[in-house]
Design a protein around this motif. Sequence first.
Motif, PDB file in Angstrom:
ATOM      1  N   TYR A  17       0.978  -1.134  -0.368  1.00 23.51           N
ATOM      2  CA  TYR A  17      -0.154  -0.020  -0.402  1.00 23.51           C
ATOM      3  C   TYR A  17       1.100   0.977  -0.450  1.00 23.51           C
ATOM      4  O   TYR A  17       0.481   2.531  -0.715  1.00 23.51           O
ATOM      5  CB  TYR A  17      -1.639  -0.369   1.257  1.00 23.51           C
ATOM      6  N   GLY A  18       2.025   0.721   0.972  1.00 22.58           N
ATOM      7  CA  GLY A  18       2.650   2.017   0.843  1.00 22.58           C
ATOM      8  C   GLY A  18       3.393   3.416  -0.549  1.00 22.58           C
ATOM      9  O   GLY A  18       4.162   3.838  -0.590  1.00 22.58           O
ATOM     10  N   LYS A  19       3.751   2.060  -1.266  1.00 24.70           N
ATOM     11  CA  LYS A  19       4.528   1.936  -2.848  1.00 24.70           C
ATOM     12  C   LYS A  19       3.337   2.566  -3.809  1.00 24.70           C
ATOM     13  O   LYS A  19       3.446   2.870  -4.546  1.00 24.70           O
ATOM     14  CB  LYS A  19       4.998   0.829  -2.931  1.00 24.70           C
ATOM     15  N   LEU A  20       2.159   2.578  -3.261  1.00 22.65           N
ATOM     16  CA  LEU A  20       1.091   2.286  -4.353  1.00 22.65           C
ATOM     17  C   LEU A  20       1.106   3.813  -4.808  1.00 22.65           C
ATOM     18  O   LEU A  20       0.885   5.496  -3.593  1.00 22.65           O
ATOM     19  CB  LEU A  20      -0.018   2.607  -3.673  1.00 22.65           C
ATOM     20  N   ASP A  21       0.180   5.129  -5.220  1.00 19.08           N
ATOM     21  CA  ASP A  21       0.245   6.589  -5.456  1.00 19.08           C
ATOM     22  C   ASP A  21      -1.128   6.626  -4.654  1.00 19.08           C
ATOM     23  O   ASP A  21      -1.634   5.469  -4.607  1.00 19.08           O
ATOM     24  CB  ASP A  21       0.705   7.089  -7.618  1.00 19.08           C
ATOM     25  N   PRO A  22      -1.528   8.124  -4.802  1.00 17.16           N
ATOM     26  CA  PRO A  22      -2.197   8.332  -4.606  1.00 17.16           C
ATOM     27  C   PRO A  22      -4.068   8.111  -4.838  1.00 17.16           C
ATOM     28  O   PRO A  22      -5.120   7.873  -4.576  1.00 17.16           O
ATOM     29  CB  PRO A  22      -2.703   9.747  -4.778  1.00 17.16           C
ATOM     30  N   VAL A  23      -4.292   7.792  -5.991  1.00 21.34           N
ATOM     31  CA  VAL A  23      -4.971   7.422  -6.911  1.00 21.34           C
ATOM     32  C   VAL A  23      -5.702   5.947  -6.570  1.00 21.34           C
ATOM     33  O   VAL A  23      -6.389   5.374  -6.122  1.00 21.34           O
ATOM     34  CB  VAL A  23      -4.791   7.575  -8.552  1.00 21.34           C
ATOM     35  N   ALA A  24      -4.678   5.112  -6.514  1.00 22.13           N
ATOM     36  CA  ALA A  24      -4.737   3.631  -6.033  1.00 22.13           C
ATOM     37  C   ALA A  24      -4.449   3.781  -4.906  1.00 22.13           C
ATOM     38  O   ALA A  24      -5.116   2.176  -4.853  1.00 22.13           O
ATOM     39  CB  ALA A  24      -3.790   2.501  -6.747  1.00 22.13           C
ATOM     40  N   ARG A  25      -4.048   4.482  -3.897  1.00 17.85           N
ATOM     41  CA  ARG A  25      -4.427   4.560  -2.789  1.00 17.85           C
ATOM     42  C   ARG A  25      -5.735   4.226  -2.112  1.00 17.85           C
ATOM     43  O   ARG A  25      -6.244   4.026  -1.153  1.00 17.85           O
ATOM     44  CB  ARG A  25      -4.030   4.628  -1.626  1.00 17.85           C
ATOM     45  N   SER A  26      -6.430   5.715  -3.323  1.00 20.49           N
ATOM     46  CA  SER A  26      -7.847   5.537  -2.434  1.00 20.49           C
ATOM     47  C   SER A  26      -8.746   4.259  -3.311  1.00 20.49           C
ATOM     48  O   SER A  26      -9.776   4.397  -1.997  1.00 20.49           O
ATOM     49  CB  SER A  26      -8.872   6.946  -3.810  1.00 20.49           C
ATOM     50  N   TRP A  27      -8.243   4.216  -4.537  1.00 18.10           N
ATOM     51  CA  TRP A  27      -9.295   2.616  -5.092  1.00 18.10           C
ATOM     52  C   TRP A  27      -9.204   1.523  -3.693  1.00 18.10           C
ATOM     53  O   TRP A  27      -9.874   1.362  -2.988  1.00 18.10           O
ATOM     54  CB  TRP A  27      -9.197   2.420  -5.986  1.00 18.10           C
ATOM     55  N   VAL A  28      -8.202   1.482  -3.127  1.00 21.80           N
ATOM     56  CA  VAL A  28      -7.580   0.270  -2.306  1.00 21.80           C
ATOM     57  C   VAL A  28      -8.481   0.020  -1.138  1.00 21.80           C
ATOM     58  O   VAL A  28      -9.251  -0.089  -0.572  1.00 21.80           O
ATOM     59  CB  VAL A  28      -6.226  -0.487  -1.943  1.00 21.80           C
ATOM     60  N   LEU A  29      -8.676   1.312  -0.617  1.00 21.88           N
ATOM     61  CA  LEU A  29      -9.241   2.117   0.686  1.00 21.88           C
ATOM     62  C   LEU A  29     -10.782   1.575   0.232  1.00 21.88           C
ATOM     63  O   LEU A  29     -11.813   1.835   1.764  1.00 21.88           O
ATOM     64  CB  LEU A  29      -9.547   3.143   1.172  1.00 21.88           C
ATOM     65  N   GLY A  30     -11.038   1.515  -0.582  1.00 21.84           N
ATOM     66  CA  GLY A  30     -12.866   1.574  -1.221  1.00 21.84           C
ATOM     67  C   GLY A  30     -12.981   0.175  -1.255  1.00 21.84           C
ATOM     68  O   GLY A  30     -14.443  -0.343  -0.711  1.00 21.84           O
ATOM     69  N   VAL A  31     -12.209  -0.805  -1.347  1.00 25.68           N
ATOM     70  CA  VAL A  31     -12.764  -2.742  -1.423  1.00 25.68           C
ATOM     71  C   VAL A  31     -11.538  -3.205  -0.103  1.00 25.68           C
ATOM     72  O   VAL A  31     -12.312  -4.344  -0.244  1.00 25.68           O
ATOM     73  CB  VAL A  31     -12.073  -2.454  -3.067  1.00 25.68           C
ATOM     74  N   ILE A  32     -10.878  -2.434   0.911  1.00 22.52           N
ATOM     75  CA  ILE A  32     -10.925  -3.271   1.815  1.00 22.52           C
ATOM     76  C   ILE A  32     -11.690  -3.711   2.531  1.00 22.52           C
ATOM     77  O   ILE A  32     -12.329  -3.139   3.232  1.00 22.52           O
ATOM     78  CB  ILE A  32      -9.966  -2.629   2.564  1.00 22.52           C
ATOM     79  N   PRO A  33     -12.208  -4.765   3.068  1.00 21.33           N
ATOM     80  CA  PRO A  33     -13.333  -5.387   4.054  1.00 21.33           C
ATOM     81  C   PRO A  33     -13.549  -4.677   5.163  1.00 21.33           C
ATOM     82  O   PRO A  33     -11.888  -4.844   5.930  1.00 21.33           O
ATOM     83  CB  PRO A  33     -13.200  -7.182   4.190  1.00 21.33           C
ATOM     84  N   ARG A  34     -14.169  -3.940   5.846  1.00 29.31           N
ATOM     85  CA  ARG A  34     -14.498  -3.925   7.401  1.00 29.31           C
ATOM     86  C   ARG A  34     -13.820  -5.782   8.069  1.00 29.31           C
ATOM     87  O   ARG A  34     -15.039  -6.734   7.943  1.00 29.31           O
ATOM     88  CB  ARG A  34     -15.911  -3.638   7.301  1.00 29.31           C
ATOM     89  N   GLY A  35     -13.139  -5.267   9.197  1.00 25.08           N
ATOM     90  CA  GLY A  35     -12.959  -6.177   9.790  1.00 25.08           C
ATOM     91  C   GLY A  35     -11.788  -6.527   9.943  1.00 25.08           C
ATOM     92  O   GLY A  35     -11.183  -7.611  10.201  1.00 25.08           O
ATOM     93  N   ALA A  36     -10.776  -6.506   8.184  1.00 31.91           N
ATOM     94  CA  ALA A  36      -9.968  -6.916   8.007  1.00 31.91           C
ATOM     95  C   ALA A  36      -8.538  -7.181   8.765  1.00 31.91           C
ATOM     96  O   ALA A  36      -7.886  -7.562   8.920  1.00 31.91           O
ATOM     97  CB  ALA A  36      -9.566  -6.567   6.722  1.00 31.91           C
TER      98      ALA A  36
END
Length: 804
Positions: A721-740
Amino acid sequence: MSPSRALVFALIAVEAASAAAEPTPAEMTAAQLVRGATTLVEAQPLTIQALQVAAMLVEQATELTPSDAETWRALVRISDLAERGDLRARALGRLVRLDPADQVARLLYINEAIERFQTVEQRAASYEKLLNPRNRATLGPAVASRLSHDYAILLDRSGDIDGFAAWLAEAVAQDPSNRSAAATAAGFFRMNVGGDPFAEAELLTTLVLADPTSFNTQAVLAELLLDNGAYVGADRLYKIAAGTLEASSAPPAGGMLADRAVAQWGHGDVAGALQTVRRRQSEADRLHRQQLLRQDPTLSSLDLARRQAPITSTLATVRAAIHNRLGDERAGPTLDSALTSYEAEIEYLKRQQGIDPQEIIKRYLEMALIELWLGGDVQRAQGFLEAATAPDEAAELTSEARTRFEGWMALRSNDITRAVELLAPAAGSDPAARLGLALALRAEGRLGDSARELHRLATGSPGTLMGVWSADVLREVLGRTLSPSETAVRLDELVASIPSVVDRLAAEPTLALSMRLVPGKLTFDAYEPVVLNLEIANNAPFPLAIDTRGPIRPQVAILIDAQIAREPELETLRPLIVDIDRRLRLAPNERIVIPVDLRRGALAQVMNRSALRGATLKVRAIADFTFTAGNVIKPGLLGSEAESPPIRIDGVRVTGKWVSEAIADVLDPDTTQDLQTMGKLAHIVQVIRAARERAPLAALEGFGNPRQMASDATEALTEGYGKLDPVARSWVLGVIPRGADIEGVYAMARQDDNRLVRIAYLLYCLSGPHDPMIAAGKNADDEAVRLVAAMMESRIATLSGGAR
């Protein structure tokens, strides 16, 4: 949420997707932002704050995908909801450059520019310039027609009636499928010109073709035809109108069926006229007997068969008049049935509160006339007159009405000389008096004079039951059928020019509109855009407009049932409402193709939750849809349905090998596929941690050491995650399941200064009302972040639930 409100909001959610096999992180994040905006405006209660955030999210999406016309269309819609005229104007300007074929956007853009002028003179000059012959060719007939109509309305409001009429005619000439222009023209002609039934019928015929779903237009044209003795055309239009009503689950009124029966009798179809009445009688009897059986289940079949329901008095009177002319054994009973129908109507009216007594009086007087005309029983007619003028009815017959009834009574009492003496003075203005006079002259043996009066009645009132009855008597006297007038012949020829497909549209709507739903492929990844092509074709031999009032409605409903692996029940998702109005009309045999990404609706949330399990989708499209009483979507009058082949969303066959490879991929993410693997790996972490809490770890057979695997996956996700650009980081936050429970990722996100990342965290990752990101967001320098933080704080407080 009401269906109508849900439809408006759902429009934002459905956008066509890029046909690229692998979307870019920017495209995936833009879709996520549009979907987030949709979720906000669908939530209850809808607040100004939510609308502001939704508009901001879609604006951010356009910055990520500036060349995607669909995202700009979403911005046009959300700016309308948010009443952001500045955003709307900018979005329209961009949209017309990206998609020059979008006629609707072009028209909106032009109107937006014209409305900036403050005076009528300035706007008129703009229309004149736009609509000069050279520019019209560039605009195209559909756009030019609508601008001409708008210009006509402007001139009408400024008092220029001649200019209004000229530009209105121009609008209809340029595009006859322009329903609004055709309706305005027909109404203007009826109100301001008149006197030329053929010209009026031409305009109404144009309107019938502009919107073959409009019962009102069909009925008005049918009435005009009947009034002018064009019986064949009237019969056809009344049949079309009845079919339109029946297709809308609204049975035609008895009065309209009576008019059709008159038209059928008028062109010699006696059997057809009686069949029209018989069908309504049979249906009324069926419903009446069902009600009787519910009230008394012991009734025998014979008892029920003897019970007959009253039909409307007008329809029953037509039946009685036909049997009167046939002179058969049904003449007496059908007359009694007509009078019974009148009595039933009178009893019903007497039970109503606030009813005008004149309505009751009118029916008694009609009963008296019908009895004298078709039965000849003076005593019974006298009883109806007495009922009409009884003290409680407070009626006084006019001298003309009194004279007419006295004349008819004299005729039926064989006092022929007195009948002629009483009826002759009133015959010129009273059709009933003229009919009585004709019969009296015939009884005197003055056949020529009688025929002349019958001819005057038949040609002067061709659309009335008395007029058609008189024509039938005249046929008997002359030994030939009365020739139709020149106007009637021309009107029948005009109606004959209407394509025969119109007659069958109510029963076979696909003759006008057909639809296909074609997926780009049959198997998709969990995070991949699920793209289908929605194809809509005009099969009619005339153009059909795409308009909110028809005939082609500008939205199509997409219904999705998702069968999730290892879940027995189908999950029925909220319908997607696809906006199809990229064109103002479809020419004959023309089709439009709208690509639709199902993941831009509720399917995305479902698949984000079930990324490992996969799903099978059943997808249906419904055009011209309506809501039933149970809030179920079904096709409307020109509605059609299409179903795609089953679509599979692949899950993951999770093995230790798959997890090890996924960990390696996310440590050095450089493809879209690596981003999607991050989302799936986060699900694996969630599964392992959940299993550890509720079952022995041995249940995860094949995972080696599940604890170590979860730890390795968490570290890999945090590092990747730390290696991603801001756009990719934004998308990943939208799909990580809650409770992970990937705290390292969340910690980095909370420290991130990027707008997209902070907004994504606020929308998708808040742990609750005390999450530190709420306070940090409210104090941020970025106005957009402050707006989202304040809204999420308010939503959490209102809903007392999670952030998603």
